[in-house]
Write a protein that holds these residues in place. Sequence first.
Motif, PDB file in Angstrom:
ATOM      1  N   ALA A 111       8.321   4.827  -0.439  1.00  0.00           N
ATOM      2  CA  ALA A 111       8.957   4.158   0.742  1.00  0.00           C
ATOM      3  C   ALA A 111       9.133   2.862   1.560  1.00  0.00           C
ATOM      4  N   VAL A 112       8.068   2.768   1.786  1.00  0.00           N
ATOM      5  CA  VAL A 112       7.960   1.427   2.679  1.00  0.00           C
ATOM      6  C   VAL A 112       7.298   0.024   1.023  1.00  0.00           C
ATOM      7  N   VAL A 113       6.970   0.676  -0.125  1.00  0.00           N
ATOM      8  CA  VAL A 113       7.148   0.019  -1.055  1.00  0.00           C
ATOM      9  C   VAL A 113       8.089  -0.784  -1.731  1.00  0.00           C
ATOM     10  N   TRP A 114       9.193   0.681  -1.845  1.00  0.00           N
ATOM     11  CA  TRP A 114      10.258   0.489  -2.441  1.00  0.00           C
ATOM     12  C   TRP A 114      11.766  -0.393  -1.245  1.00  0.00           C
ATOM     13  N   VAL A 115      11.201  -0.266  -0.118  1.00  0.00           N
ATOM     14  CA  VAL A 115      11.971  -1.170   0.805  1.00  0.00           C
ATOM     15  C   VAL A 115      11.170  -2.398   0.389  1.00  0.00           C
ATOM     16  N   LEU A 116      10.439  -2.907   0.933  1.00  0.00           N
ATOM     17  CA  LEU A 116       9.527  -4.063  -0.012  1.00  0.00           C
ATOM     18  C   LEU A 116       9.910  -4.709  -0.841  1.00  0.00           C
ATOM     19  N   PHE A 117       9.978  -4.582  -2.375  1.00  0.00           N
ATOM     20  CA  PHE A 117       9.866  -4.784  -3.681  1.00  0.00           C
ATOM     21  C   PHE A 117      11.003  -3.580  -4.392  1.00  0.00           C
ATOM     22  N   GLY A 118      11.947  -3.738  -3.894  1.00  0.00           N
ATOM     23  CA  GLY A 118      12.876  -2.671  -4.652  1.00  0.00           C
ATOM     24  C   GLY A 118      13.529  -3.298  -5.021  1.00  0.00           C
ATOM     25  N   TRP A 119      14.179  -4.527  -4.096  1.00  0.00           N
ATOM     26  CA  TRP A 119      15.060  -5.301  -4.615  1.00  0.00           C
ATOM     27  C   TRP A 119      14.359  -6.677  -5.098  1.00  0.00           C
ATOM     28  N   ALA A 120      15.472  -7.687  -5.613  1.00  0.00           N
ATOM     29  CA  ALA A 120      14.754  -9.276  -5.879  1.00  0.00           C
ATOM     30  C   ALA A 120      15.082 -10.381  -5.155  1.00  0.00           C
ATOM     31  N   ALA A 121      13.739 -10.213  -4.374  1.00  0.00           N
ATOM     32  CA  ALA A 121      14.366 -11.839  -2.628  1.00  0.00           C
ATOM     33  C   ALA A 121      13.298 -13.025  -2.585  1.00  0.00           C
ATOM     34  N   PRO A 122      13.630 -14.084  -2.536  1.00  0.00           N
ATOM     35  CA  PRO A 122      12.494 -15.365  -2.682  1.00  0.00           C
ATOM     36  C   PRO A 122      11.498 -14.736  -1.775  1.00  0.00           C
ATOM     37  N   ASP A 123      11.520 -14.530  -0.712  1.00  0.00           N
ATOM     38  CA  ASP A 123      10.203 -14.663   0.490  1.00  0.00           C
ATOM     39  C   ASP A 123      10.266 -12.241   1.206  1.00  0.00           C
ATOM     40  N   GLN A 124      10.421 -11.966  -0.032  1.00  0.00           N
ATOM     41  CA  GLN A 124      10.146 -10.416   0.619  1.00  0.00           C
ATOM     42  C   GLN A 124       8.559 -10.472   0.455  1.00  0.00           C
ATOM     43  N   PHE A 125       7.847 -11.334   0.473  1.00  0.00           N
ATOM     44  CA  PHE A 125       6.056 -10.897  -0.310  1.00  0.00           C
ATOM     45  C   PHE A 125       5.962 -11.276   1.668  1.00  0.00           C
ATOM     46  N   LYS A 126       6.530 -11.987   2.312  1.00  0.00           N
ATOM     47  CA  LYS A 126       6.267 -12.153   3.528  1.00  0.00           C
ATOM     48  C   LYS A 126       6.286 -10.932   4.263  1.00  0.00           C
ATOM     49  N   TYR A 127       7.380  -9.977   3.910  1.00  0.00           N
ATOM     50  CA  TYR A 127       6.165  -8.602   4.725  1.00  0.00           C
ATOM     51  C   TYR A 127       5.965  -7.554   4.009  1.00  0.00           C
ATOM     52  N   PHE A 128       4.616  -8.555   3.040  1.00  0.00           N
ATOM     53  CA  PHE A 128       3.834  -7.504   2.240  1.00  0.00           C
ATOM     54  C   PHE A 128       3.130  -6.432   3.333  1.00  0.00           C
ATOM     55  N   TYR A 129       2.365  -7.310   4.105  1.00  0.00           N
ATOM     56  CA  TYR A 129       1.262  -6.878   5.349  1.00  0.00           C
ATOM     57  C   TYR A 129       1.859  -5.873   5.579  1.00  0.00           C
ATOM     58  N   LEU A 130       2.651  -4.794   6.160  1.00  0.00           N
ATOM     59  CA  LEU A 130       3.502  -3.734   6.222  1.00  0.00           C
ATOM     60  C   LEU A 130       3.095  -2.879   5.574  1.00  0.00           C
ATOM     61  N   LEU A 131       2.695  -2.991   4.597  1.00  0.00           N
ATOM     62  CA  LEU A 131       1.793  -1.541   3.789  1.00  0.00           C
ATOM     63  C   LEU A 131       0.458  -1.609   4.222  1.00  0.00           C
ATOM     64  N   PHE A 132      -0.105  -2.198   4.940  1.00  0.00           N
ATOM     65  CA  PHE A 132      -1.433  -2.259   6.318  1.00  0.00           C
ATOM     66  C   PHE A 132      -1.258  -1.066   6.915  1.00  0.00           C
ATOM     67  N   LEU A 133      -0.071  -0.429   7.208  1.00  0.00           N
ATOM     68  CA  LEU A 133       0.168   0.459   8.166  1.00  0.00           C
ATOM     69  C   LEU A 133      -0.245   1.439   8.065  1.00  0.00           C
ATOM     70  N   PRO A 134       0.574   2.378   6.768  1.00  0.00           N
ATOM     71  CA  PRO A 134       0.288   3.357   5.822  1.00  0.00           C
ATOM     72  C   PRO A 134      -0.656   3.266   5.756  1.00  0.00           C
ATOM     73  N   LEU A 135      -2.011   2.442   4.578  1.00  0.00           N
ATOM     74  CA  LEU A 135      -3.086   2.925   3.975  1.00  0.00           C
ATOM     75  C   LEU A 135      -3.538   2.639   5.394  1.00  0.00           C
ATOM     76  N   VAL A 136      -4.236   2.365   6.127  1.00  0.00           N
ATOM     77  CA  VAL A 136      -5.208   2.261   6.905  1.00  0.00           C
ATOM     78  C   VAL A 136      -4.762   3.565   7.554  1.00  0.00           C
ATOM     79  N   TRP A 137      -3.421   4.085   8.389  1.00  0.00           N
ATOM     80  CA  TRP A 137      -3.340   5.570   8.780  1.00  0.00           C
ATOM     81  C   TRP A 137      -3.772   6.582   7.599  1.00  0.00           C
ATOM     82  N   VAL A 138      -3.702   6.435   6.497  1.00  0.00           N
ATOM     83  CA  VAL A 138      -4.373   7.463   5.617  1.00  0.00           C
ATOM     84  C   VAL A 138      -5.389   7.557   5.752  1.00  0.00           C
ATOM     85  N   ALA A 139      -6.690   6.314   5.973  1.00  0.00           N
ATOM     86  CA  ALA A 139      -7.604   6.067   5.991  1.00  0.00           C
ATOM     87  C   ALA A 139      -8.065   6.671   6.731  1.00  0.00           C
ATOM     88  N   ALA A 140      -7.924   6.399   8.491  1.00  0.00           N
ATOM     89  CA  ALA A 140      -8.417   7.010   9.455  1.00  0.00           C
ATOM     90  C   ALA A 140      -8.689   8.337   9.681  1.00  0.00           C
TER      91      ALA A 140
END
Length: 340
Positions: A83-112
């Motif tokens: 869901a986070v990947v689709w919200v961030l990259f499921g649409w083309a926009a020039p500045d969506q990369f600045k929100y990339f680090y939101l993916l750290f939240l679910p990944l760290v959740w999984v790791a912990a």
Amino acid sequence: LTGAVVAGSFATGVLYVAALLASGTGPRDAPVAAVVGFWIGDAIGVLVTLPLLLMVLDAPRRRQLRQLLAGGELLVQCAVIWAVVWVLFGWAAPDQFKYFYLLFLPLVWVAARTGMAGVAVAAIAMQGGVILAVSLVGYQRLTVFELQALLMALTFTGFFVGVTVDERRRSAEELKRTLGLAVAGEMSAAIAHELNQPLLAVSAYAKACRLIAEAPDEDREKLALTLDKLAAEAKRAGDVVRRMRDLYRIGASQPVDTDPRVPVGRAVESMRERASAAGVDLRTVEDGTIPPLRLDPLQIEVVVQNMVHNAIDAVAQTRSPGSVTGELARTGDGGVIVSV
């Protein structure tokens, strides 16, 4: 793993692009960019897939993966990642990369929560979601390269957190095993100490029974009484073993509402013959009314018996008449002091 994959992917990229250039089909205008692009893409692909493959080939890790997938939590976490990947990259926009680090939240959740096993599955899910978004939206090549580089940084973080969690759990298990061995040693020492008195009594009563049986005027009543005492001591030894086993297994004694005079009296009486043989006068004294208390009778009896045994030995070593007194006295707060 990370170092081998990064170094190996770079070497493979250099050899691959060099082979293309040597054959005349390579990117002569931008060989460095081609090597870096191959390097990043190959490294992220191997880093994402190799850990999961290694775990599938390892029986304990395979069982762990099955348990994680059967539990359902990991599936929910992968759904959140998609869901986070689709919200961030499921649409083309020039500045969506600045929100990339939101993916750290679910990944760290999984790791912990799940350690390296969960991270391996989550990394596959994240890479799959990114590939799907790239395919559907139609990102430019440069954008895909940047996205893969960011995914590599994200994967590194997930792996390091997952490994840290696994190491912490492994250290905790090793500590449990170490504490278990320590408890076993303490239990052995405690059982040996607590069994010393009843086993000595069993031996003494057995010898007494033999002497009575071999006597010309055999006293059957005295023999039966001695055998009863022997059986009682053997039962008490069994109770000590059982209670000590339960104590170390569940970490608690078994207190009941008991008159303290009962276990103290049994402890003193079990030592009376020993005191008589050593020429020591043994008696008990009660100071006032003794109230019932919540206690473990067997533990109290064992402790008092050891105290009386040590006191008899101490008096006997003086080689002069002496006495040992077990005294029970009330305290001001409703408790009882037992002293020898």
